[in-house]
Design an enzyme around this catalytic site. Sequence first.
Site: not given
Ligand code: UT7
Length: 312
Positions: A100, A239, A269
């Site tokens: 990225c 980005h 993204n």
């Molecule tokens: O170019 C660089 C690329 N990368 C990035 O920019 C990623 C940077 N990170 C992020 O943007 C965030 O960490 C994410 C958006 C990827 C995730 O957000 P988060 O607030 O860190 O969520 P999490 O991974 O802690 O997940 C929270 C919950 C989980 O459920 P439980 O374990 O709390 O029951 C996940 O299983 O959300 C669940 N979850 C979803 N639910 C619905 C994960 N993906 C999804 C989904 N839809 N697509």
Amino acid sequence: MPEKRVTNDDLAKIMDTSDEWIRSRTGIGERRITEEKTTANLAAGAARKALDDSGMEACEIELILVATSTPEYYFPNTACEVQAAIGAENAAAFDLSAACSGFIFALNTAHAFLQSGMYRNALVIGADVMSKVVDWKDRSTCVLFGDGAGAVVIRSEDSEKEGIRQGIMGSEGKGGEVLTCRARSNANFLTGKEPDTDYLYMNGQEVFKFAVKKVPECITRLLEETKTEKEEITYFLLHQANYRIIEAAAKRLKLPIEKFPMNIEHYGNTSGASIPILLDEMNRRGELKRGDKLVLAGFGAGLTWGAMLLTW
Ligand code: UT7
């Protein structure tokens, strides 16, 4: 951009997710997904538009750099495919991989070539088809990404007042395991392994922490090195990975969010393509005025990061 729009609701029909979850966590409402077009096709499309805008002929281009981490082939490189597609037969063409951050790395590299006098112009492209490397069964990553390409033409001119002023780049390989996409392991008659490929893996929270720390740090360093006050900058084009990362960066820099344009809602993204796509949209909408100071900043797998100061 590929024409096919895939909304969050479309995804909710094929996996356990929701528009509410995706929007509130990332700011993404839809993304474009290519069915037929390759990374090189998208890159060549963007290249043609950039050439049109620049008023240059393809045969005048001396250097083509494509920032991509999703090429169609190990070789030939994507830039050679673009060269053939647009008829830029006089250009040296190669790819550059910095995920990225790729567009910033490529623009900085092209700038260095121009400064050295080795080339007088360059076509710099960011292009990625993320839809072919994400695991469509992993809802925590596949909802985040989209496909696309963006391009710019730069050329040497004696101008103190306009153009690219300075770029900085950084890498931290030891943190690389938080965002990976494996190519092939050593599969041969000695190892007895079958060729394998893998999907994108991401530890989202670690990438988030890295981004909100590194982006403001590297922008601050760039401004210090160029003796520029942050208030002088018209826009910071970051980005487009997550609106919360961009908001956090604005907050750390103590700058209003209005200075940080976003289009993540429509494209997700798009990795190496996100910054030139945003730049192009703003340009076509007439939002960039001659003399505006812009900071472009990218971050991503590697880990890598970089920023660039330019006057439009
Ligand atoms: O170019 C660089 C690329 N990368 C990035 O920019 C990623 C940077 N990170 C992020 O943007 C965030 O960490 C994410 C958006 C990827 C995730 O957000 P988060 O607030 O860190 O969520 P999490 O991974 O802690 O997940 C929270 C919950 C989980 O459920 P439980 O374990 O709390 O029951 C996940 O299983 O959300 C669940 N979850 C979803 N639910 C619905 C994960 N993906 C999804 C989904 N839809 N697509």
